[in-house]
Design an enzyme around this catalytic site. Sequence first.
Site, PDB file in Angstrom:
ATOM      1  N   HIS A 310      20.162  -5.422  10.519  1.00  0.00           N
ATOM      2  CA  HIS A 310      19.768  -4.031  10.715  1.00  0.00           C
ATOM      3  C   HIS A 310      19.220  -3.368   9.455  1.00  0.00           C
ATOM      4  CE1 HIS A 310      20.091  -2.766  14.745  1.00  0.00           C
ATOM      5  NE2 HIS A 310      20.554  -1.564  14.508  1.00  0.00           N
ATOM      6  N   SER A 311      19.581  -3.872   8.300  1.00  0.00           N
ATOM      7  CA  SER A 311      19.012  -3.292   7.086  1.00  0.00           C
ATOM      8  C   SER A 311      17.536  -3.645   6.954  1.00  0.00           C
ATOM      9  CB  SER A 311      19.773  -3.771   5.841  1.00  0.00           C
ATOM     10  OG  SER A 311      19.606  -5.166   5.630  1.00  0.00           O
TER      11      SER A 311
END
Length: 588
Positions: A310-311
């Site tokens: 998700h980063s």
Amino acid sequence: MSRYKILPKLPVPALSDTLDRFLTAMKPLTTQTQHSQLIKSTNSFSKREGVYLQNRLLTFAEETDNWASRVWVDTRYLSNRDSLLFTNGKTTLKTRLKWSTHKEMLLAISQHLFSMVRLMETIRDERLPQEMIGRVPQSMSQYIRLVGGYRVPKPKIDTQVFSPHSKHIIVMYAGRIYRMPVYNPADGNKSLSVEEMYQLLSQVMSSSSEETQSHAPVSLLTALDRDSWSSAREQLIQDSSINASSLREIETSLFGLCIDECTNGDDRDSVKRVTFGDIRLDCKNYNRWHGLGLQTIFTKDGLEVFFSEHSMIDGILTGFYCTIPKIDSSTTDKLFQFKSAVKVKQLIWEISPRTHKQIKLAKSKLNIWYKDYDYFDGDFTEFGRDLFKNYGVYYHGFIQLAIQLAYYKLYNQLTASYQTVSMRSFREGRLEHPITVSEDMKTFVESMTTSSQSDRERWRLMLRATNTYKLLLSETSGGHVFVKHLQALRYLAEKENLSVDLFHNSHFELFIEPKLAISSIYSTLPLSANYPLFNGHFVGLHPKSDSIYIFITTITSRSPKTSFQLYTEIVSTLSVLRDLMETEGCIE
């Protein structure tokens, strides 16, 4: 992708505007006394630390392509010390793939790998077609981070590394990890054919079936909280140069492929199993390496799952997976006779007693978390998006009202919630998560829980609340990112060890970390996704023309209500609000 440079930079909102929006958002969630205290804290902040921090942010914004995205990645992801099991999204293709033999399965996966490598090349070389909304180009910067992206665990805050020109992937099967080339160095680094990939996957499967010695499921360590995994990683490197070499192969791979055993359950149970990996048999067959930019999981009974870090990329871009060509598992005799000139290599480890203890700890935690992870999904089939074509009701606002009313029925209160809004019309844009509860929404919800209001009045309140919600989303997409603004000011204060009373207020924490997250996925494929919140519910929606697929995740030890309970209330509320709309709504 070449049009990226012409996108405007995200502006920094005026401090007074953001503080006004903050107080407006918190008013329906606080008592009169609490709100008065918030006003005092906010006024004090605006006259003192706020002025200094705002000037610091203006300077920071000049030095970065997108100040909000930079702050979001650092604060929400890289500095988050929780396990990636609870901070990363998973996207599941719900339709099971069809194959009847082991060979057909390997061929289908080989074709998928071949398409994935080509897609990675397209992204890396900036040949991915420019995405547009109307005539507005959208930022494509997130896609490139999937190509060889990896999140390295570090104390306090992780880092990201990228290997976009990597020539290999990582294959995980039966708890073992293999380095698999996807380019042939003897042929000018030409990408391997489907036939060659098939042979290499056959090597993986045969090697694992022939291997009899015990192995340590090192990948379990990646499921620990980030500080524990960071410490364990350093220990692995200290234990042996062999471990350092194996880690290097993983951390510089193009992407990951996981092949699991059968899920042996219905689709709902399967989603939970593929989220955690196979933790049966003492976790010896654990096939995940959390931190890879992208992992594709296939189960032998045909389920396909994507894990994205998700980063690197937001869940709202899951439509990206739809660009991968459809898998065709037809077979040919020529395929099975083909001999590849390249080989896979199993990664090996030398494990110290201290690392063995960490692996044992990870097994124990995974089993606890598995029981604590609550997922429920279902198709609401009474109506879909088409129903709203004939009524003057904003669809997304209607859904928000239904979810908030359902939450109110369960908890007897409203809560801060956010709805994802794309900010990709700005350079390096990602998402904003505006707090969507409003005074108008509160008034409507309360009208639905008392008998004193007429349906005509409730209909009027519904229209007002949905229009308020629509206006909020419109202003947000135009650059009024008041949540990210306050996050950035707190981020800068923490960097300078500046104590700010407003940022330590319990209601500010509720504002920054809502207990209810709502996100929609749009795709022609039957997708689901899950993104658990430690202290609340994640509600995902896949709106279709005649139905709404709803999926909810909850951490049971942190929430008094289950995913099923919230799902039941949402479904019931959708029907009630539909009846109100059809009875009182004006046909246009």
